[in-house]
Design an enzyme around this catalytic site. Structure first.
Site, PDB file in Angstrom:
ATOM      1  N   SER A 140      20.960  86.990  22.027  1.00 14.46           N
ATOM      2  CA  SER A 140      21.627  87.653  23.151  1.00 14.46           C
ATOM      3  C   SER A 140      20.772  88.744  23.786  1.00 14.46           C
ATOM      4  O   SER A 140      20.031  89.455  23.097  1.00 14.46           O
ATOM      5  CB  SER A 140      22.920  88.281  22.624  1.00 14.46           C
ATOM      6  OG  SER A 140      23.430  89.198  23.552  1.00 14.46           O
ATOM      7  N   TYR A 187      27.154  94.803  17.193  1.00  9.56           N
ATOM      8  CA  TYR A 187      26.952  93.395  17.599  1.00  9.56           C
ATOM      9  C   TYR A 187      25.475  93.137  17.909  1.00  9.56           C
ATOM     10  O   TYR A 187      24.889  92.154  17.435  1.00  9.56           O
ATOM     11  CB  TYR A 187      27.822  93.090  18.823  1.00  9.56           C
ATOM     12  CG  TYR A 187      27.493  91.779  19.511  1.00  9.56           C
ATOM     13  CD1 TYR A 187      28.026  90.574  19.056  1.00  9.56           C
ATOM     14  CD2 TYR A 187      26.642  91.742  20.617  1.00  9.56           C
ATOM     15  CE1 TYR A 187      27.719  89.370  19.688  1.00  9.56           C
ATOM     16  CE2 TYR A 187      26.336  90.541  21.247  1.00  9.56           C
ATOM     17  CZ  TYR A 187      26.871  89.367  20.787  1.00  9.56           C
ATOM     18  OH  TYR A 187      26.562  88.176  21.400  1.00  9.56           O
ATOM     19  N   GLU A 214      21.950  91.412  24.590  1.00  9.05           N
ATOM     20  CA  GLU A 214      22.432  92.665  23.984  1.00  9.05           C
ATOM     21  C   GLU A 214      21.368  93.230  23.037  1.00  9.05           C
ATOM     22  O   GLU A 214      21.366  94.419  22.744  1.00  9.05           O
ATOM     23  CB  GLU A 214      23.654  92.348  23.155  1.00  9.05           C
ATOM     24  CG  GLU A 214      25.025  92.959  23.388  1.00  9.05           C
ATOM     25  CD  GLU A 214      25.199  94.331  23.992  1.00  9.05           C
ATOM     26  OE1 GLU A 214      25.303  94.396  25.236  1.00  9.05           O
ATOM     27  OE2 GLU A 214      25.284  95.326  23.269  1.00  9.05           O
TER      28      GLU A 214
END
Ligand code: NAP
Ligand code: G4F
Length: 319
Positions: free
Chosen positions: A123, A147, A125
């Site tokens: 990801s 996460y 992220e």
């Protein structure tokens, strides 16, 4: 016929990937965790064309048994605790699903059949507090949520199993991708669902957190194609998948409300409880490697994505 196992098949990406691989003639198997009620809404339309199996990322033996039973040629590991705010509330569980769950999948492959090709859902992220603009495969990671930290672990364990055991393992570093099948807690779908409800007189206000955050938003249907392309290459490598454009949450609001003939400022309020302990302010990906090596390009623009999501939500409430 190529056999595929998709973890997270009940999620947004799993459902689009299953559609895509069925069209390619694959024998599609999906892994679901046990639940007292079915969560098959997104795969209802293909339910009789796929095979569903129960297993859990937290249970190593269930993964080994599943891979022995299905004997897949390709595995796409899409299952994860994927909602960033929840990762602050359940950081340990997030690490167990989203980080160590990847090792459990890779261990199952190593034990059962090292020839299985593996895709890991990494990801953007992971870039968090970005160290370079735009972000590419070589940009250092600086995750800003439990996460994001878990995804960095999942990313590097995938690289490590490729290098240690010569497993064909790819990590797709996907930037945000959305669709009418997106979960309603994510900001795009929260907005388009609210626009439709407001237009139909079912809701008065929409409360959001940080309107200044910027994301590189693409269409999920385009992104699952890139996952498949990665596994069809001669050599396993990691790729950034993104549009190369960035837009703020405010811009998403403006576009979504105006598509329904509404003025966003009349309806949107701020709720400080929705602001995150640590924010990812700006994401914008550089998909040059995917363009050059895979021949992958996004097929939907930002404007088309917003309009598609608003239209589908409007149709649903009007019906
Ligand atoms: P999603 O809609 O939230 O779907 C997540 C899936 O994981 C669901 O099918 C869920 O099953 C399953 N799952 C969660 N915990 C599990 C467990 N312990 N055992 C088995 N299955 C479990 O997420 P998505 O948007 O499709 O994203 C797919 C993957 O890509 C995720 O790994 C996500 O982190 C990653 N990713 C997403 C984006 C994005 O913008 N969408 C960007 C980069 C990376 P239930 O139906 O039972 O909940
Ligand atoms: O839609 P979001 O919740 O997505 P976020 O955090 O970027 O994560 C998504 O994309 C990642 C890829 O970069 C995936 F790995 C991950 O699994 C997930 O799919 O939030 C987007 C932005 C954030 O900056 C957030 O602070 O929108 C901002 N925001 C403002 N108000 C809000 C809200 N987000 C949510 N969910 N709800 C709000 O009311």
């Amino acid at each position: 016929m190529t056999t595929v196992l998709i973890t997270g098949i009940t999620g947004q990406d799993g459902s689009y990937l299953a559609d895509f691989l069925l069209d390619k003639g694959y024998d599609v198997h999906g892994m679901v965790r046990r639940s007292s009620t079915e969560t098959f809404l997104r795969i209802e339309h293909i339910r009789d064309r796929i095979t569903i199996h129960q297993a859990d990322l937290l249970d190593q033996l269930s993964l080994i048994n599943l891979i022995e039973k299905v004997q897949p040629d390709e595995i796409y590991n899409l299952a994860a605790m994927s909602f960033v705010p929840t990762s602050w509330v359940q950081p340990v569980l997030t690490a167990e699903f989203t980080a160590v769950g990847v090792t459990k999948m890779l261990e199952a492959i190593r034990l059962v059949n090292k020839k299985i090709k593996f895709y890991q859902a990494s990801s953007s992220e992971m870039f968090g507090k970005v160290q370079e603009v735009p972000q590419r495969e070589t940009t250092p990671f600086y995750p800003r949520s439990p996460y994001g930290v878990a995804k960095v672990y999942g990313h590097f364990i995938t690289v490590n199993y490729r290098e240690s055991y010569d497993i064909f393992a790819c990590s797709g570093i996907l930037f945000n991708h959305e669709s009418p099948r997106r979960g309603k807690e994510f900001v795009t779908r929260k907005i388009t669902d609210a626009v439709a409800r407001i237009k139909c007189g079912l809701q008065d206000k929409l409360y959001l957190g940080n309107l200044d955050a910027k994301r590189d938003w693409g269409y999920a249907g385009d992104y699952v194609k890139a996952m498949w392309m990665m596994l069809q290459q001669e050599k396993s490598e990691d790729y950034v998948i993104a549009t190369g454009e960035t837009h703020s949450v405010r811009e998403f609001c403006e576009k979504a409300f105006s598509h329904a003939g509404l003025e966003w400022q009349d309806y949107v309020g701020l709720d400080p409880r929705l602001v995150r302990p640590a924010e990812v302010d700006l994401l914008i990906g550089d998909p040059t490697k995917a363009h050059n090596r895979l021949g992958w390009h996004p097929e939907h623009t930002f404007g088309e994505l917003v309009d598609m999501m608003v239209d589908e939500d409007l149709n649903r409430y009007r019906q």
